[in-house]
Design a protein around this motif. Structure first.
Motif, PDB file in Angstrom:
ATOM      1  N   GLN A  28       5.882  18.511  -5.771  1.00  0.00           N
ATOM      2  CA  GLN A  28       4.674  17.454  -5.972  1.00  0.00           C
ATOM      3  C   GLN A  28       3.505  17.408  -4.988  1.00  0.00           C
ATOM      4  O   GLN A  28       2.465  17.544  -5.514  1.00  0.00           O
ATOM      5  CB  GLN A  28       5.413  15.974  -5.989  1.00  0.00           C
ATOM      6  N   VAL A  29       4.085  17.755  -3.960  1.00  0.00           N
ATOM      7  CA  VAL A  29       2.875  17.916  -3.054  1.00  0.00           C
ATOM      8  C   VAL A  29       2.242  19.094  -3.024  1.00  0.00           C
ATOM      9  O   VAL A  29       0.893  19.329  -2.892  1.00  0.00           O
ATOM     10  CB  VAL A  29       3.463  17.757  -1.560  1.00  0.00           C
ATOM     11  N   TYR A  81       1.479   8.274  -7.200  1.00  0.00           N
ATOM     12  CA  TYR A  81       0.839   9.368  -6.397  1.00  0.00           C
ATOM     13  C   TYR A  81       0.234  10.253  -7.261  1.00  0.00           C
ATOM     14  O   TYR A  81      -1.021  10.660  -7.160  1.00  0.00           O
ATOM     15  CB  TYR A  81       2.354  10.376  -5.890  1.00  0.00           C
ATOM     16  N   GLY A 107      -2.113   6.837   1.964  1.00  0.00           N
ATOM     17  CA  GLY A 107      -0.759   5.993   1.229  1.00  0.00           C
ATOM     18  C   GLY A 107      -0.126   6.803   0.622  1.00  0.00           C
ATOM     19  O   GLY A 107       1.315   6.716   0.470  1.00  0.00           O
ATOM     20  N   THR A 108      -0.648   7.966  -0.339  1.00  0.00           N
ATOM     21  CA  THR A 108       0.110   8.792  -0.992  1.00  0.00           C
ATOM     22  C   THR A 108       0.987   9.838  -0.183  1.00  0.00           C
ATOM     23  O   THR A 108       1.989   9.882  -0.766  1.00  0.00           O
ATOM     24  CB  THR A 108      -0.810   9.555  -1.953  1.00  0.00           C
ATOM     25  N   ASN A 109       0.184  10.211   0.872  1.00  0.00           N
ATOM     26  CA  ASN A 109       1.136  11.497   1.612  1.00  0.00           C
ATOM     27  C   ASN A 109       1.759  10.992   2.860  1.00  0.00           C
ATOM     28  O   ASN A 109       2.838  11.198   3.252  1.00  0.00           O
ATOM     29  CB  ASN A 109       0.316  12.379   1.774  1.00  0.00           C
ATOM     30  N   LEU A 149       1.226   3.264  -3.463  1.00  0.00           N
ATOM     31  CA  LEU A 149       0.416   4.576  -3.672  1.00  0.00           C
ATOM     32  C   LEU A 149       1.386   6.032  -3.794  1.00  0.00           C
ATOM     33  O   LEU A 149       1.060   6.894  -4.186  1.00  0.00           O
ATOM     34  CB  LEU A 149      -0.575   4.752  -2.434  1.00  0.00           C
ATOM     35  N   SER A 185       3.101   7.535   3.749  1.00  0.00           N
ATOM     36  CA  SER A 185       3.370   6.150   3.225  1.00  0.00           C
ATOM     37  C   SER A 185       4.072   5.445   4.656  1.00  0.00           C
ATOM     38  O   SER A 185       3.870   4.121   5.173  1.00  0.00           O
ATOM     39  CB  SER A 185       4.254   5.974   2.110  1.00  0.00           C
ATOM     40  N   ASN A 186       4.892   6.314   5.261  1.00  0.00           N
ATOM     41  CA  ASN A 186       5.796   5.809   6.597  1.00  0.00           C
ATOM     42  C   ASN A 186       4.737   5.096   7.507  1.00  0.00           C
ATOM     43  O   ASN A 186       4.952   4.578   8.244  1.00  0.00           O
ATOM     44  CB  ASN A 186       6.612   6.638   6.937  1.00  0.00           C
ATOM     45  N   SER A 226       5.522  10.584   3.494  1.00  0.00           N
ATOM     46  CA  SER A 226       6.221   9.696   2.433  1.00  0.00           C
ATOM     47  C   SER A 226       7.440  10.500   2.117  1.00  0.00           C
ATOM     48  O   SER A 226       7.418  11.850   2.098  1.00  0.00           O
ATOM     49  CB  SER A 226       5.324   9.912   1.270  1.00  0.00           C
ATOM     50  N   PRO A 227       8.657   9.898   2.221  1.00  0.00           N
ATOM     51  CA  PRO A 227       9.994  10.518   2.228  1.00  0.00           C
ATOM     52  C   PRO A 227      10.224  10.912   0.976  1.00  0.00           C
ATOM     53  O   PRO A 227      11.082  11.617   0.727  1.00  0.00           O
ATOM     54  CB  PRO A 227      10.686   9.438   2.799  1.00  0.00           C
ATOM     55  N   GLN A 228       9.510  10.172  -0.174  1.00  0.00           N
ATOM     56  CA  GLN A 228      10.279  10.550  -1.754  1.00  0.00           C
ATOM     57  C   GLN A 228       9.610  11.560  -2.386  1.00  0.00           C
ATOM     58  O   GLN A 228       9.984  11.967  -3.601  1.00  0.00           O
ATOM     59  CB  GLN A 228      10.139   9.329  -2.127  1.00  0.00           C
ATOM     60  N   HIS A 229       8.308  12.626  -1.797  1.00  0.00           N
ATOM     61  CA  HIS A 229       7.648  13.365  -2.590  1.00  0.00           C
ATOM     62  C   HIS A 229       8.522  14.691  -2.458  1.00  0.00           C
ATOM     63  O   HIS A 229       9.054  15.041  -1.589  1.00  0.00           O
ATOM     64  CB  HIS A 229       6.227  13.476  -2.068  1.00  0.00           C
ATOM     65  N   TYR A 247       0.744  -1.352   0.018  1.00  0.00           N
ATOM     66  CA  TYR A 247      -0.107   0.022   0.111  1.00  0.00           C
ATOM     67  C   TYR A 247       0.802   1.119   0.021  1.00  0.00           C
ATOM     68  O   TYR A 247       0.623   2.068  -0.850  1.00  0.00           O
ATOM     69  CB  TYR A 247      -0.752   0.030   1.267  1.00  0.00           C
TER      70      TYR A 247
END
Lengths: 335, 485
Positions: free
Chosen positions: B405-406, A84, B77-79, A80, B81-82, B398-401, A76
């Motif tokens: 993007q956000v 994104y 999940g999108t924002n 996701l 994820s951790n 989420s660490p990769q965004h 998940y």
């Protein structure tokens, strides 16, 4: 070894996503077909064929998300994050489309066109980005230390854009055949004539994806063309050909419900092909359902509910469809 | 601006919109079930008329709740994820149960409730209404179990850096869950009662006095009278629970920086400006010992102070101090409205006292504002933790965004939500402004003989043209005469 919880959950989630694709598929298809049906009264009929059920159809998508979080939190989080932007664009599409059901009938004549456009745009957007996500999912994604390690636009590829367009076509065919079943007279004729080229398009799309997938994905090619898998998979293309042929015949003839059922079979076959290609990975190319599974205490707890409740859901969903069975006519106001 | 802050703003923004609609659908669904039950029992048409009227507003609110909720289900999940990977073992199954037991129930029976009156018998239709109402309550139960666990986690172990549930009973029935559930559901009923009552008062002020409008106002005020004082009691209990389990949040709500000497008691700060840098609450207006009395229920009880906690563990007192007071202040006004209404019932002054009706109109959005204020208090008060004491919000994102993007998706949501929910609110208000009609059950539909009828969501088509609108006005005027006012 006891019960294989991740395996059962993978089956449940695959089932949930399939339910979503076939059920929301036809009501998204109605939005995609809207531009071909300009008259207001006809559009009202189109919407009223799904107004009582679309919300339930969309709930399967929420179940997919919640099931994934419950059973495979790693997947998940990674999936996701990786998708994104396409997922958020899909959600935005679904937002516009979903409220259009309510707003369209409440807007004054001038504003109604605006919500018609929102319905069309939302449906096409949602369908397209679902397809894009599917294609990008097949492409796989890099994972490092449990996190998605790719870029923000890795999902863009010729293959994923093609699968996006392909899903729009598939939903349009589902929508058209659904409407053949639910309408009559001139509107039904129109849908029959729309469905035929769409069925050919669908066949072309399936062939293209069947060739493109193994060419682009070595691992999938190996799986498809190794012995004895080849023997197991051989019926799939044969069945696709048979079903399409039958579908075209029914569309040319008098069939009302049969084209829709045949399209469902066609979609189910495509979905099976997809499952075969990926199994047992939940994060392609190489993280399996067992590696991504959550703690057994979580899977077990949620499983009790899923196994008890999903049959009940299926029963009352079927009842709801039964209540609203039959043709929807011009000026049929639900009361 | 970093991605974390943007992600937090995005979450706050999307959930602020979302929370409004479930609150209304919880209240309206129960209200509709009561109306239909009363109609079936008494046969009085006024209840059916009100049902047919409020179901349209319900349908708009429900549609918006569904689409904004769909966004929420994916945003974890999108924002975050951790967070999902860390706590998914607990929050995932709870969310899955919400979908299985509530969302499907609501969605499955909603179609029959909205469109099925002619297709199923009255009993089955009533069952559908009840199923939807029960679905909204079940939904609230699961989501608040999940949220309460994040506030007061228990029943789990942490193995290999992720939460593993060991006792689901303890996870679900965590210490703050019963209070939070009672507080939130009561708030939903209050918000709906205020909206229904405000709508009735608005129509009365415009001279549209008839049985339907009166029934609306009366029912809403009885609900308010039952729920508003009860809410004060539940809120007080919830506060004691927070004192026990989230002391830093409580200190921040009170703007209470330093422990007072033994035996002196804690004053209650009515107003003031908590300054996070200077570690002091400026311009405080205080009532001596009232803080001890309210929170410790004793003359000199102590409550924790913000300086008991390291600066990085303190929630933002400036914000929660004021959001809390907004909520409580509105609650006091609600109680006042409820008792004023009770007083005016003698001699039917309820339906004629202009000041009272204006007050009711002014308070009609108060329930929703109070819900938002309360939600900000509890969520911002939980910071800097996302799971209290277990995971910091900063580690959950989420660490990769990238910021871009956000930022892009945030801007997208702001534009889309303002358009979509702005329009939805406008349609909802327009429906309410039209008011309940008396003969809708028999009215064929707009259009008239020989013309195509407009198919509609439940009797919901807005007037097609000015003619129809004039008809309504005329109807309303006639109704008014008939009811003798």
């Amino acid at each position: 070894m006891g019960i294989d919880l991740p395996l059962i959950w993978a089956v449940i989630i695959l089932f949930g996503i399939m339910m979503y694709v076939v059920m929301d598929g036809f009501d998204l298809g109605i939005g995609i077909l809207f531009p071909f049906v300009p008259a207001k009264e006809d559009r009202d009929v189109l919407m009223n064929t799904v107004a009582p059920v679309w919300d339930g159809n969309e709930t399967w998508l929420v179940l997919g998300g919640a099931g994934l979080l419950a059973a495979f939190p790693l997947a998940y989080a990674v999936i996701l994050s990786a998708f994104y932007l396409p997922l958020i664009l899909m959600l935005v599409g679904l937002v516009f489309r979903g409220v259009a059901f309510e707003f369209r009938f409440k807007a004054r004549a001038g504003k109604r066109r605006w919500w018609d456009h929102a319905f069309i745009g939302g449906s096409v957007t949602a369908a397209f980005f679902q397809g894009v996500t599917l294609g990008a999912f097949l492409n796989g994604m890099p994972v490092e230390g449990g996190n998605y390690a790719g870029g923000a636009f890795d999902w863009v590829s010729p293959f994923s854009l093609f699968t996006g367009a392909a899903l729009v076509a598939a939903y349009a065919l589902l929508g058209a055949t659904w409407l053949v079943m639910k309408t009559e007279g001139r509107l039904q004729m129109r849908m029959r004539s729309l469905a035929r080229p769409l069925a050919w398009l669908m066949l072309a799309v399936i062939i293209a994806i069947s060739i493109w997938t193994p060419l682009a994905h070595e691992a999938i090619a190996r799986r498809w063309f190794s012995f004895p898998n080849l023997l197991w998979f051989a019926p799939v293309p044969t069945l696709v050909a048979l079903v399409t042929w039958r579908l075209l015949r029914e569309l040319g003839g008098e069939g009302h419900a049969s084209p829709f059922v045949l399209t469902l079979v066609l979609l189910f076959l495509g979905y099976t092909g997809l499952g075969i290609s990926l199994w047992p990975n939940v994060i392609p190319p190489d993280i399996s359902i067992w590696q991504a599974a959550g703690p057994p205490q979580s899977l077990g707890f949620a499983l009790v509910g899923a196994l008890l409740i999903i049959p009940v859901i299926l029963m009352y969903t079927a009842w709801s469809y039964w209540v609203f069975r039959g043709k929807v006519r011009h000026g049929d106001g639900y009361h | 601006m970093d991605a974390l802050l943007l992600a937090r703003i995005q979450f706050g923004f999307t959930i602020s919109f979302h929370i409004i609609f479930p609150a209304l659908t919880i209240g309206l669904a129960s209200y509709l079930a009561v109306l239909e039950g009363l109609w079936l029992r008494t046969g009085r048409k006024v209840y059916l008329d009100l049902y047919q009227f409020w179901i349209k507003v319900f349908a708009v609110a429900f549609g918006m709740g569904v689409v904004s909720g769909l966004v929420m289900a994916y945003q974890f999940g999108t924002n975050w994820s951790n967070f999902s990977r860390f706590a998914g073992g607990v929050t995932g199954p709870l969310l899955a149960y919400e979908v299985l037991t509530a969302f499907f129930l609501e969605a499955g029976f909603l179609g029959v409730m909205l469109f099925g009156r002619e297709r199923v018998g009255p009993a089955l239709h009533f069952v559908s209404t009840i199923a939807v109402a029960v679905g909204t309550l079940i939904s609230a139960t699961w989501i608040l179990a999940s949220n309460s666990w994040m506030q007061t986690p228990q029943g789990h172990e942490i193995i290999d850096g992720r939460v593993v549930p060991v006792d689901w009973f303890r996870v679900i029935f965590n210490p703050s869950f019963p209070y939070r559930l009672a507080h939130t559901v009561t708030a939903a009923y209050l918000a709906t009662a205020l909206m229904v009552g405000g709508a009735a008062a608005w129509h009365l002020l415009r001279g549209r006095d008839n049985t339907r409008v009166r029934t609306m106002l009366s029912m809403a005020l009885w609900m308010l009278l039952a729920a508003a004082p009860l809410q004060a009691v539940i809120g007080d209990q919830h506060g004691l629970n927070t004192l026990e389990h989230q002391p830093a949040k409580l200190a921040a709500i009170e703007g209470h920086w330093e422990r007072t000497p033994e035996g002196e008691g804690v004053p209650l700060k009515l107003f003031g400006w908590p300054d996070m840098q200077a570690e002091v609450t400026r311009y405080a207006v205080e009532i001596p010992r009232a803080g001890s009395l309210l929170l410790a229920h004793s003359w000199d009880g102590q409550i924790p102070a913000l300086k008991d906690f390291a600066p990085e563990d303190r929630p933002n007192s400036t914000v929660v101090f004021w959001t809390f007071r907004a909520m409580v202040g509105l609650g006091v006004l609600m109680i006042a409205l409820a008792f004023w209404g009770l007083w005016l019932r003698r001699g039917q002054r309820l339906y004629a006292r202009k000041n009272f009706l204006r007050f009711a109109v002014a308070l009609s959005p108060a329930g929703l504002v109070a819900i938002l204020a309360g939600w900000y208090t509890t969520e911002i008060g939980r910071q800097p933790w996302i799971v209290y004491g277990l995971m910091r919000t900063a580690d959950a994102v989420s660490p990769q965004h990238s910021t871009a993007q956000v930022g892009f998706t945030l801007a997208l949501f702001v534009v889309v939500y303002l358009v979509v929910f702005g329009a939805g609110t406008a349609y909802g208000l327009r429906l309410i402004a039209k008011g309940p009609a008396g003969d809708e059950a028999e009215r064929p539909a707009w259009g008239g003989p020989g013309e195509t009828r407009t198919p509609m969501r439940p009797l919901s088509a807005a007037p097609e043209d000015d003619q129809a609108e004039t008809d309504i006005r005329a109807d309303a005027a006639k109704e008014g005469e008939r009811d003798g006012h």
